[in-house]
Write a protein that holds these residues in place. Sequence first.
Motif, mmCIF file in Angstrom:
data_model
loop_
_atom_site.group_PDB
_atom_site.id
_atom_site.type_symbol
_atom_site.label_atom_id
_atom_site.label_comp_id
_atom_site.label_asym_id
_atom_site.label_seq_id
_atom_site.Cartn_x
_atom_site.Cartn_y
_atom_site.Cartn_z
ATOM 1 N N GLN A 111 -1.812 -5.841 -58.643
ATOM 2 C CA GLN A 111 -1.369 -6.009 -57.262
ATOM 3 C C GLN A 111 -0.023 -5.314 -57.030
ATOM 4 O O GLN A 111 0.202 -4.729 -55.967
ATOM 5 C CB GLN A 111 -1.261 -7.489 -56.913
ATOM 6 C CG GLN A 111 -2.600 -8.197 -56.819
ATOM 7 C CD GLN A 111 -2.445 -9.658 -56.435
ATOM 8 O OE1 GLN A 111 -1.375 -10.099 -56.027
ATOM 9 N NE2 GLN A 111 -3.520 -10.422 -56.565
ATOM 10 N N ALA A 112 0.861 -5.387 -58.016
ATOM 11 C CA ALA A 112 2.164 -4.723 -57.885
ATOM 12 C C ALA A 112 1.996 -3.214 -57.806
ATOM 13 O O ALA A 112 2.666 -2.531 -57.011
ATOM 14 C CB ALA A 112 3.061 -5.095 -59.059
ATOM 15 N N GLU A 113 1.101 -2.673 -58.622
ATOM 16 C CA GLU A 113 0.852 -1.227 -58.614
ATOM 17 C C GLU A 113 0.237 -0.778 -57.292
ATOM 18 O O GLU A 113 0.506 0.330 -56.814
ATOM 19 C CB GLU A 113 -0.065 -0.850 -59.773
ATOM 20 C CG GLU A 113 0.583 -0.965 -61.144
ATOM 21 C CD GLU A 113 -0.387 -0.707 -62.278
ATOM 22 O OE1 GLU A 113 0.058 -0.255 -63.345
ATOM 23 O OE2 GLU A 113 -1.602 -0.952 -62.096
ATOM 24 N N ALA A 114 -0.570 -1.651 -56.692
ATOM 25 C CA ALA A 114 -1.250 -1.296 -55.439
ATOM 26 C C ALA A 114 -0.378 -1.515 -54.214
ATOM 27 O O ALA A 114 -0.697 -1.032 -53.122
ATOM 28 C CB ALA A 114 -2.540 -2.108 -55.305
ATOM 29 N N ASN A 115 0.725 -2.224 -54.378
ATOM 30 C CA ASN A 115 1.605 -2.544 -53.262
ATOM 31 C C ASN A 115 2.521 -1.351 -52.977
ATOM 32 O O ASN A 115 3.337 -0.962 -53.820
ATOM 33 C CB ASN A 115 2.435 -3.790 -53.591
ATOM 34 C CG ASN A 115 3.180 -4.339 -52.399
ATOM 35 O OD1 ASN A 115 3.832 -3.603 -51.666
ATOM 36 N ND2 ASN A 115 3.090 -5.647 -52.204
ATOM 37 N N GLN A 116 2.416 -0.779 -51.786
ATOM 38 C CA GLN A 116 3.175 0.422 -51.443
ATOM 39 C C GLN A 116 4.670 0.165 -51.330
ATOM 40 O O GLN A 116 5.467 1.108 -51.347
ATOM 41 C CB GLN A 116 2.655 1.007 -50.127
ATOM 42 C CG GLN A 116 1.219 1.519 -50.215
ATOM 43 C CD GLN A 116 0.732 2.148 -48.923
ATOM 44 O OE1 GLN A 116 1.389 2.031 -47.880
ATOM 45 N NE2 GLN A 116 -0.405 2.819 -48.978
ATOM 46 N N ASP A 117 5.062 -1.107 -51.231
ATOM 47 C CA ASP A 117 6.478 -1.437 -51.096
ATOM 48 C C ASP A 117 7.156 -1.707 -52.435
ATOM 49 O O ASP A 117 8.370 -1.930 -52.486
ATOM 50 C CB ASP A 117 6.650 -2.673 -50.201
ATOM 51 C CG ASP A 117 6.219 -2.409 -48.771
ATOM 52 O OD1 ASP A 117 6.405 -1.269 -48.302
ATOM 53 O OD2 ASP A 117 5.693 -3.339 -48.135
ATOM 54 N N ILE A 118 6.383 -1.685 -53.516
ATOM 55 C CA ILE A 118 6.921 -2.050 -54.827
ATOM 56 C C ILE A 118 6.847 -0.885 -55.798
ATOM 57 O O ILE A 118 5.836 -0.181 -55.883
ATOM 58 C CB ILE A 118 6.160 -3.268 -55.400
ATOM 59 C CG1 ILE A 118 6.498 -4.528 -54.599
ATOM 60 C CG2 ILE A 118 6.479 -3.492 -56.876
ATOM 61 C CD1 ILE A 118 5.751 -5.763 -55.042
ATOM 62 N N GLU A 119 7.929 -0.707 -56.549
ATOM 63 C CA GLU A 119 7.949 0.237 -57.670
ATOM 64 C C GLU A 119 8.211 -0.550 -58.948
ATOM 65 O O GLU A 119 9.199 -1.276 -59.047
ATOM 66 C CB GLU A 119 9.035 1.285 -57.494
ATOM 67 C CG GLU A 119 9.116 2.253 -58.678
ATOM 68 C CD GLU A 119 10.278 3.225 -58.570
ATOM 69 O OE1 GLU A 119 10.354 4.137 -59.432
ATOM 70 O OE2 GLU A 119 11.106 3.075 -57.653
ATOM 71 N N ILE A 120 7.319 -0.442 -59.908
ATOM 72 C CA ILE A 120 7.519 -1.089 -61.206
ATOM 73 C C ILE A 120 8.545 -0.273 -61.983
ATOM 74 O O ILE A 120 8.366 0.924 -62.207
ATOM 75 C CB ILE A 120 6.207 -1.204 -61.993
ATOM 76 C CG1 ILE A 120 5.225 -2.099 -61.228
ATOM 77 C CG2 ILE A 120 6.456 -1.765 -63.400
ATOM 78 C CD1 ILE A 120 3.841 -2.177 -61.853
#
Length: 372
Positions: free
Chosen positions: A308-317
């Motif tokens: 979900q984090a990878e797919a979230n456009q607002d998040i950078e791991i």
Amino acid sequence: MAYLEKKEAIILLEDGTIFHGKMVGPEGTTTGEICFNTGTTGYQEIFTDPSYYGQIMVTTNAHIGNYGTTDLDLESDSVKISGLVCKNFSGEFSRVLATDSLYDFLQKANLIVISDVDTRALVAHIREHGVQNAIVSSRVDQRDQLKKELKATPSMKGLELASKVSTKKSYTFGKEDATFKIAALDLGIKTNILRNLASRDVFIKVFPYNSTYEQMMEFNPDGFFISNGPGDPEPLSEAISLARKVLDNNHPLFGICLGHQVIALANGVDTYKMHNGHRGINHPVKNLITGKGEITSQNHGFAINKEQAEANQDIEITHTHLNDHTVAGMRIKGKPCFSVQYHPEAGPGPNDATYLFDEFIDTVKSTKKQAI
């Protein structure tokens, strides 16, 4: 030594497995989620870490207590673990800085301690079958009753524990005339986090776990911090709402451990309970921005959903755990916000991660300049 006379005791796991040992000090019974920490030092910091509230701690190091205790190693004002399981418990200690034995320190806290346990076998069992609830007791002949008490112990999944360890009233830490002011949400904050912030010319006001954005804004802070803490992050609806409002208003925000999970939930990323969790002082993390590796201290039983984090456009791991590739850090794109799953304030030998406090202060400085 006379006060270390030991009586028979048992550890009964939720799956029915039993381990035997000796009760150190007064007899009694305790329940909680049983987990293990692989650190070879730092037992006092572990026992007083609010993130361990509600957990029975198994120490993998063979000797516990041999360097005593000191107030310098306290991470909170009291012992937070529910019980201690170890192999060899030492009533004698040798350390220049020590002011008390671990035995006396734990007895003042009325902690249930069981030693002479085959901790290698117990840890291997937990690693294979996962963390689970357990009961430790000197009532070795009352197993049926112990099973009933264990069955009544709530699961850590879905359990809100921040309210058990958070401050009841707001308080301040550091010099009032410091350059920067940070509002910290206490979900179980460690003292060394406050020390690290204060040493960077920061005056901190620590707020209870259920404080609102409006209440914290009355402090007129230059930035916000959400702390570590125990339990499942999902029930923390007030903290999640706070994080959303901080982000909506573009304030600098830094989260550690439980705070990291709360920020993820505020951005639509789920969390989940891990099979074992990460608890130790030598966990390898890779900084994906710099390419550098970090040896880190970690203590968590929940993690954020990587897909979900990878797919979230607002998040950078930004950081990944090299053992199992779980998310160890992230930033919110277009916002002065970042967080990590591990503990940069803990110095288990390496101080690889303390730069994160500097990055937070740099973010605060930059945001403050833009507002002028």
